[in-house]
Design a protein around this motif. Structure first.
Motif, PDB file in Angstrom:
ATOM      1  N   ARG A  37      32.078  48.114  37.876  1.00  0.00           N
ATOM      2  CA  ARG A  37      32.069  47.397  39.162  1.00  0.00           C
ATOM      3  C   ARG A  37      33.292  47.786  39.999  1.00  0.00           C
ATOM      4  N   PHE A  38      34.438  47.903  39.342  1.00  0.00           N
ATOM      5  CA  PHE A  38      35.689  48.285  40.009  1.00  0.00           C
ATOM      6  C   PHE A  38      35.528  49.640  40.693  1.00  0.00           C
ATOM      7  N   GLU A  39      34.964  50.601  39.957  1.00  0.00           N
ATOM      8  CA  GLU A  39      34.818  51.953  40.490  1.00  0.00           C
ATOM      9  C   GLU A  39      33.747  52.030  41.576  1.00  0.00           C
ATOM     10  N   LYS A  40      32.744  51.180  41.503  1.00  0.00           N
ATOM     11  CA  LYS A  40      31.653  51.172  42.472  1.00  0.00           C
ATOM     12  C   LYS A  40      32.058  50.517  43.798  1.00  0.00           C
TER      13      LYS A  40
ATOM     14  N   SER B   7      37.864  33.948  30.483  1.00  0.00           N
ATOM     15  CA  SER B   7      37.527  33.303  31.761  1.00  0.00           C
ATOM     16  C   SER B   7      36.707  34.239  32.644  1.00  0.00           C
ATOM     17  N   LEU B   8      37.059  35.521  32.670  1.00  0.00           N
ATOM     18  CA  LEU B   8      36.267  36.489  33.437  1.00  0.00           C
ATOM     19  C   LEU B   8      34.850  36.574  32.886  1.00  0.00           C
TER      20      LEU B   8
ATOM     21  N   PRO C 183      32.520  39.003  38.935  1.00  0.00           N
ATOM     22  CA  PRO C 183      33.930  39.086  39.327  1.00  0.00           C
ATOM     23  C   PRO C 183      34.406  40.527  39.521  1.00  0.00           C
ATOM     24  N   ASP C 184      35.311  40.695  40.490  1.00  0.00           N
ATOM     25  CA  ASP C 184      35.911  41.996  40.753  1.00  0.00           C
ATOM     26  C   ASP C 184      37.329  41.780  41.262  1.00  0.00           C
TER      27      ASP C 184
ATOM     28  N   TYR D 298      46.896  40.641  39.001  1.00  0.00           N
ATOM     29  CA  TYR D 298      45.698  41.109  39.688  1.00  0.00           C
ATOM     30  C   TYR D 298      44.863  39.878  40.014  1.00  0.00           C
ATOM     31  N   ILE D 299      44.209  39.918  41.162  1.00  0.00           N
ATOM     32  CA  ILE D 299      43.431  38.775  41.637  1.00  0.00           C
ATOM     33  C   ILE D 299      41.951  39.133  41.606  1.00  0.00           C
TER      34      ILE D 299
END
Length: 187
Positions: A22-25, A51-52, A62-63, A74-75
């Motif tokens: 998801r981060f990379e996308k 929690s994530l 989440p991202d 990191y948020i």
């Protein structure tokens, strides 16, 4: 789930892979941040990874949306297109839940957030999220309500309509099939 708030090695690996994908996308949400640094933080904080996973399990997708250099955190925000499905049809908090005499919802936003180890977005955070895309076009999300409003029995929520983010009010005990809450987690 029991009181142990830690994922198995297999669950952690699967979640980290999903979060990395998801981060990379969605690089537009976190320009200039490196996944390797995020992953190291997550691996060092297994309770935050739990929690994530709760955010993911309930439909939040989440991202990473930022990095706080002052606190070295990191948020993460829920970045699902609509308010997370498994967190809808809930009132605002325990007091609101207790005030309902009949047709009580299953839970409240504040209770669920506490159980998940997260916080619900503030209005300001919600508006920041909306700078990253178009969210809640068909749903709405409770946001952290100022104490003065809550003391008078109200609570506030937001959505996006007509390409504009709106803030509304309701009785805190109200609940709707399309209203849930979005979470923030700092790692």
């Amino acid at each position: 789930m029991g009181t142990k708030k830690q994922l198995s090695a297999e669950q952690s690996s699967a979640l980290l892979n999903l979060l990395k994908e998801r981060f990379e996308k969605n690089k537009n949400r976190h320009k200039d941040l490196e996944w390797s640094n995020v992953q190291a933080k997550l691996e060092a904080n297994p309770e935050k990874l739990w929690s994530l996973n709760e955010m993911e399990r309930t439909g939040g997708e989440p991202d990473v949306v930022g990095y706080d250099a002052k606190t070295d955190e990191y948020i993460f925000y829920d970045c699902s297109a609509e308010s997370p499905k498994e967190r809808r049809s809930i009132c605002y908090d325990q007091q609101a839940l207790d005030s309902r005499k009949e047709f009580k919802p299953k839970d409240s936003a504040m209770n669920m957030a506490a159980q998940m180890g997260v916080e619900i977005l503030t209005e300001e955070q919600y508006r920041e999220l909306q700078q990253l895309g178009n969210f809640d076009l068909k749903s709405s999300s409770w946001v952290k309500t100022p104490d003065a409003i809550r003391k008078l029995g109200g609570a506030v929520y937001c959505d996006r309509r007509y390409d504009t983010v709106f803030l509304y009010h309701n009785g805190a005990e109200s609940y709707y099939a399309v209203r849930g809450f979005r979470a923030v987690l700092r790692v």
